[in-house]
Design an enzyme around this catalytic site. Structure first.
Site, PDB file in Angstrom:
ATOM      1  N   ARG A 159      -4.807  22.109 -55.637  1.00 50.58           N
ATOM      2  CA  ARG A 159      -4.261  21.831 -56.173  1.00 50.58           C
ATOM      3  C   ARG A 159      -2.280  21.618 -54.782  1.00 50.58           C
ATOM      4  NH1 ARG A 159      -6.542  25.873 -57.965  1.00 50.58           N
ATOM      5  NH2 ARG A 159      -7.375  25.989 -60.613  1.00 50.58           N
ATOM      6  N   LYS A 182      -5.028  29.829 -59.784  1.00 44.88           N
ATOM      7  CA  LYS A 182      -4.897  29.674 -61.233  1.00 44.88           C
ATOM      8  C   LYS A 182      -5.271  31.524 -61.473  1.00 44.88           C
ATOM      9  CE  LYS A 182      -3.897  25.187 -63.856  1.00 44.88           C
ATOM     10  NZ  LYS A 182      -4.560  24.050 -64.409  1.00 44.88           N
ATOM     11  N   HIS A 250      -2.680  14.934 -57.588  1.00 49.85           N
ATOM     12  CA  HIS A 250      -3.617  15.937 -57.733  1.00 49.85           C
ATOM     13  C   HIS A 250      -4.739  14.555 -58.003  1.00 49.85           C
ATOM     14  CE1 HIS A 250      -4.442  19.012 -60.006  1.00 49.85           C
ATOM     15  NE2 HIS A 250      -5.533  18.367 -61.216  1.00 49.85           N
ATOM     16  N   ARG A 253      -6.896  15.675 -55.030  1.00 50.51           N
ATOM     17  CA  ARG A 253      -7.976  16.915 -55.508  1.00 50.51           C
ATOM     18  C   ARG A 253      -9.385  16.460 -56.061  1.00 50.51           C
ATOM     19  NH1 ARG A 253      -8.726  22.323 -56.626  1.00 50.51           N
ATOM     20  NH2 ARG A 253      -9.443  22.492 -59.261  1.00 50.51           N
ATOM     21  N   HIS A 276     -12.714  26.999 -60.041  1.00 48.56           N
ATOM     22  CA  HIS A 276     -12.242  26.971 -61.445  1.00 48.56           C
ATOM     23  C   HIS A 276     -13.250  27.641 -62.243  1.00 48.56           C
ATOM     24  CE1 HIS A 276     -12.823  21.962 -61.107  1.00 48.56           C
ATOM     25  NE2 HIS A 276     -11.938  21.906 -61.359  1.00 48.56           N
ATOM     26  N   TYR A 285     -16.836  16.332 -62.876  1.00 47.79           N
ATOM     27  CA  TYR A 285     -17.326  15.317 -62.038  1.00 47.79           C
ATOM     28  C   TYR A 285     -18.406  14.595 -61.663  1.00 47.79           C
ATOM     29  CZ  TYR A 285     -11.879  17.981 -60.220  1.00 47.79           C
ATOM     30  OH  TYR A 285     -11.082  17.809 -60.405  1.00 47.79           O
TER      31      TYR A 285
END
Length: 305
Positions: A159, A182, A250, A253, A276, A285
């Site tokens: 990110r 995150k 972004h 990514r 994730h 994706y």
């Protein structure tokens, strides 16, 4: 206009998000704006300056009226959902730090968001971007910074906030980068030599001395580089070379993920690389890759109706 005691609570909440929840500055700013919008609406709704008692006793009609107002103001479902999440987060903080008991706001469900597929760039567009990003910056070290940062994002799937947090300590390991993403989720990403070499070249001509724990990507004045500044460089690149409108930091990514899938990477490995929490997020994706294959099939398949 906010009561000083409420502003003090908001300040404590923001520090809590950064120091204990490891939220990015971008998220904290967005949450703060959403909460202030809610409190301003509460001012209007009650026809008086909001106090902590107003916040504690806010009923479901007020909250639903606020959500309806956002909808009438053409906020997207995603923005409305984020706003509700921000206010819920503040109320959870109040539960931890004041006498507030469980609040009715936690029973309100967020509006369903339209699921948008991640927008990746074509491999050709990525190549053009990486070859020409150095043309923007006016100063050699900034030109090299831009290329090193863009290559790093595309080569590692970071990110933008994660890439801008890279320090000299990250460079000490020759094989991998250890990233805290995150939700304080840690992941390990292999160093690609091209990314590390460009960063090394950039640091050799960077005109500012940095400590081992300081972020290496700096702005013109020597402060930590911020995402909007770098995205402005990409806007120049996009306009000059006629690249897709969705080109942002972004999007590289997203391109990292989509291109790995197209070249045979498995979903579980990709989930780990992207950081994730849920595999379902990574699976979005696969839909992008299928759409890519459909486009190739439609264009190139020799038997057409």
């Amino acid at each position: 206009m906010l009561d000083t005691s409420i502003q003090a609570l908001i300040n404590k909440w923001q520090k809590y998000l950064v120091l204990q929840r490891n939220y990015s500055n971008h998220t904290v700013i967005s949450y703060n704006n959403d909460l202030k919008h809610f409190l301003e609406f509460m001012n209007y709704y009650n026809s008086e300056l909001v106090t902590i008692n107003h916040i504690k006793t806010a009923d479901i009609r007020l909250i639903r009226s606020w959500l309806a107002k956002r909808n009438c103001d053409n906020f997207t479902a995603s923005s409305i959902s984020r706003g509700l999440s921000a206010v819920k987060n503040f109320y959870r903080f109040l539960e931890k730090t004041t006498q507030l008991n469980s609040h009715i706001i936690f029973s309100i469900k967020s509006p369903k968001k339209t699921k948008l597929l991640p927008k990746a760039l074509s491999e050709d567009d990525v190549v053009i971007s990486l070859e020409h990003i150095e043309e923007y910056g006016n100063v050699k070290w900034i030109e090299l910074r831009n290329k090193a940062l863009l290559v790093l994002i595309y080569a590692s799937g970071l990110r933008i906030s994660e890439a801008l947090s890279i320090t000299k300590l990250h460079l000490q390991n020759l094989e991998f980068i250890r990233i805290i993403g995150k939700g304080s989720k840690e992941r390990i990403i292999p160093w690609l030599p091209i990314a590390k070499n460009l960063i090394t070249q950039y640091l050799e001509i960077l005109p500012y001395k940095l400590g081992d724990n300081e972020p290496i990507f700096r702005g013109k004045q020597g402060k930590k580089l911020q995402p909007p500044v770098f995205n402005r460089e990409l806007i120049k690149l996009k306009h000059f070379y006629g690249l897709p409108q969705h080109l942002t930091a972004h999007s590289f990514r997203h391109s990292f993920a989509s291109h790995l899938l197209e070249h045979g990477a498995d979903l579980r490995s990709l989930q780990e690389l992207l950081g994730h929490k849920s595999l379902s997020t990574t699976q979005s994706y696969t839909k992008t890759s299928i759409k890519h294959l459909e486009a190739v099939y439609t264009t190139a398949y020799p038997i057409k109706k």
